[in-house]
Write an enzyme that holds these catalytic residues in place. Sequence first.
Site, PDB file in Angstrom:
ATOM      1  N   HIS A   1       7.252  -2.210   1.321  1.00  0.00           N
ATOM      2  CA  HIS A   1       7.010  -0.963   0.409  1.00  0.00           C
ATOM      3  C   HIS A   1       8.388  -0.699  -0.227  1.00  0.00           C
ATOM      4  O   HIS A   1       9.272  -0.270   0.319  1.00  0.00           O
ATOM      5  CB  HIS A   1       6.649   0.139   1.420  1.00  0.00           C
ATOM      6  CG  HIS A   1       5.452   0.017   2.100  1.00  0.00           C
ATOM      7  ND1 HIS A   1       5.085   1.064   3.117  1.00  0.00           N
ATOM      8  CD2 HIS A   1       4.489  -0.773   1.921  1.00  0.00           C
ATOM      9  CE1 HIS A   1       3.817   0.551   3.580  1.00  0.00           C
ATOM     10  NE2 HIS A   1       3.455  -0.578   2.837  1.00  0.00           N
ATOM     11  N   LEU A   2       8.453  -0.974  -1.572  1.00  0.00           N
ATOM     12  CA  LEU A   2       9.788  -0.642  -2.358  1.00  0.00           C
ATOM     13  C   LEU A   2       9.198   0.208  -3.307  1.00  0.00           C
ATOM     14  O   LEU A   2       8.189   0.111  -3.911  1.00  0.00           O
ATOM     15  CB  LEU A   2      10.185  -2.160  -3.049  1.00  0.00           C
ATOM     16  CG  LEU A   2      10.161  -3.135  -1.970  1.00  0.00           C
ATOM     17  CD1 LEU A   2      10.409  -4.499  -2.904  1.00  0.00           C
ATOM     18  CD2 LEU A   2      11.120  -3.177  -0.882  1.00  0.00           C
TER      19      LEU A   2
END
Lengths: 504, 205
Positions: A438-439
């Site tokens: 999750h960026l």
Amino acid sequence: MILSHKDYAPVAEYTADVVVVGTGAGGGAVGTELAEAGAHVVFVEEGSYTPTESFNPYTSQSIPRLYRDAAATVIFGNPPIPYVEGRAVGGSTVINGGMAYRAPERVLDEWAQSMGAPELGPRGMDSVYERVERAVSVAHQHPKSVGEDSRIMQRGAEKMGWSYTVNQRNQAACVGANNCALGCPTGAKQSTLVSYLPRAFRAGADCLTDVRVERLLIRGGRAVGIEGRSVDPITRRPGHKVVVRARAVIVSCGAVQTPLLLQRHRLGRPSGLLGKNFLCHPNAKVLAIYPHDVMGWQGVSQNTQIRHFHEDGILMAENFVAPGVIAAYLPFHGARAFEIMQRFNQMVLSGVLVEDSSTGSVRRGPLGLPLVRYDIQPLDHRRFLRGVKLLAEMHFNMGAEEVLLPFFNQPSAKSMDDLKQIDRLQTSPSTLELFTPHLMGTARMGSRPEDSVVGLDGQLWDLPGCYVADASLFPTAIGVNPQITIMALATRIAERMELRRAAA
Amino acid sequence: MTPPRPFPPSTHRSDLVPATRLARRSADGFQEAAPYAMGSYTRRVFRAIIRCLMPPPPAPSSDAILDEVESVVRNWMPYMLPISARGLWLSILILDFAPLFLFVAPSRLHRLPQAQASTLLSEMVHGRFAFLRLLVVAMRGVVLSAYFDQDEVHRAIGYRPVAFMRDRIALRDELLSPKPPRHSLQPPLPKQTGSIPPPALGTAS
């Protein structure tokens, strides 16, 4: 029409109303909405097109074909954190676990307040979320499609007295093939590959695959297209030049590649925040080995989230993956690795996700390569230690014989007594073994140029005609899986662009 | 301890799923990149490192598997950032010389007996040099990932994904076909209808 490397002339030029860079949660949603509103949309995707019929359970082919840089991507810091992103038509939605959560109300409230934009609050976003949830068939799994590892997590939570939720997932008639991380072979997971993009193609959109966008075309202070190079499939070197001229450019390459592209043009100057505010929901794995068969690869994993500690920034969930993926994170090699993997059918792979309390950065390093930095802060370190201990305790309470821990200096625990050593041995984040899919947050949106990179319409403050529609927009971490929120924000941006187009 | 719940039995026709589905090499025209170039010395060292990291017998450990692991890793490398691929290539050489510059053995890694070299790599992971630890962890990750992706190894650990997934594909095809499904697993209905039982919530939700 979907084009690939072999279709491009030495200099290939295309025109469109809108060019969308990326086909994942953001690009897929925004491009489809615009295509259906009548715009001629051209998607540009660095990865290749992989139809559902080609997905298989083998990492050998799936990793290079579906993952950016063959998943050999790392965030530098203390500790270094491997991260994964999709690089295929459909982007990361092709390889994610298919969890479909709205951002928590407290997060949306905070966004609405900090930006002075009530439309970003829970009530304002409700209709957009509903539209997205319909588009990707968000629903609970049929109970019979759920894997035993999820059931163990549920029973474990009940035994410990913890609250949990049953995940909503973007799936249509999912039968639990549980190959989400290597591409859904049944077509049930509603990635943009099988949900949004077919709609866009029906509405006349085109997709240029195997093209890496190198720069934006800017004329008269306005974005008017993109220029890139096709990627030679054999040598992986840049090939033909590909140019797309358009009235608007939407950058949806994810929270690492989006700032990297924009930084090439020294954009984001009013606030200086482009590439800052990098958030990543770091994860730590906890692999439990039970004395009986679990067969975690049969039936949907990721059906449960333990949310008892969510207010403290800790989530726990299971996520069973192929042996080629689990083995990459084993703390042993040789005979010990095989001894563990022989019990593959008895494993429950679970993890602790921590909501970031700090931020990192993305900047162009030498040769234009992404340099991503992020350090685990003491608060998050304490959260990890607490989360790992609790999750391991739950597994032991459920009868696990051994639990592999995410600490390189304490790789496994065989009893509750071993867990008591965690506080003594884990005094620094440097011993943690983390990863993240999750960026977020590197081109944050806002209502003022001095504290954001793009406006509420997704348009860059200092480059008219250039929009961002991906997880880079997030001003803060959302603490849950981000794909639905990315799609919702992308849908909002499409609506605003359409309004503007209609007004013009 | 709760015994595992068996997955619902199938009554559908997985033999109707085309043989090309789930094949290791998909037949859709995808072209794999050429393997990363390595000289004969680097290859020799790399194969020695793979042997050290791969499980010894009784685990599957034939030369064919060794060849396949080498081939898979070299096929992945062109997809990495050039600097990462070059870093992996360089780490092969650094690990080869590690016994010398750590003063733990009088010869290079690829000349040490396999068991001794394997132990040495384990010690590097727990040693005081973070840089060497990262090199071993990265090398171990790619090698074990490739090793545990082999069919023979899958069989040895009881993982038979293809039969199971063919079965699931056939089941879903049947569920979505116009004819009423013979199987009890119905497709989830749209959420708005309220026909799906509400999710079971934990004690304190």
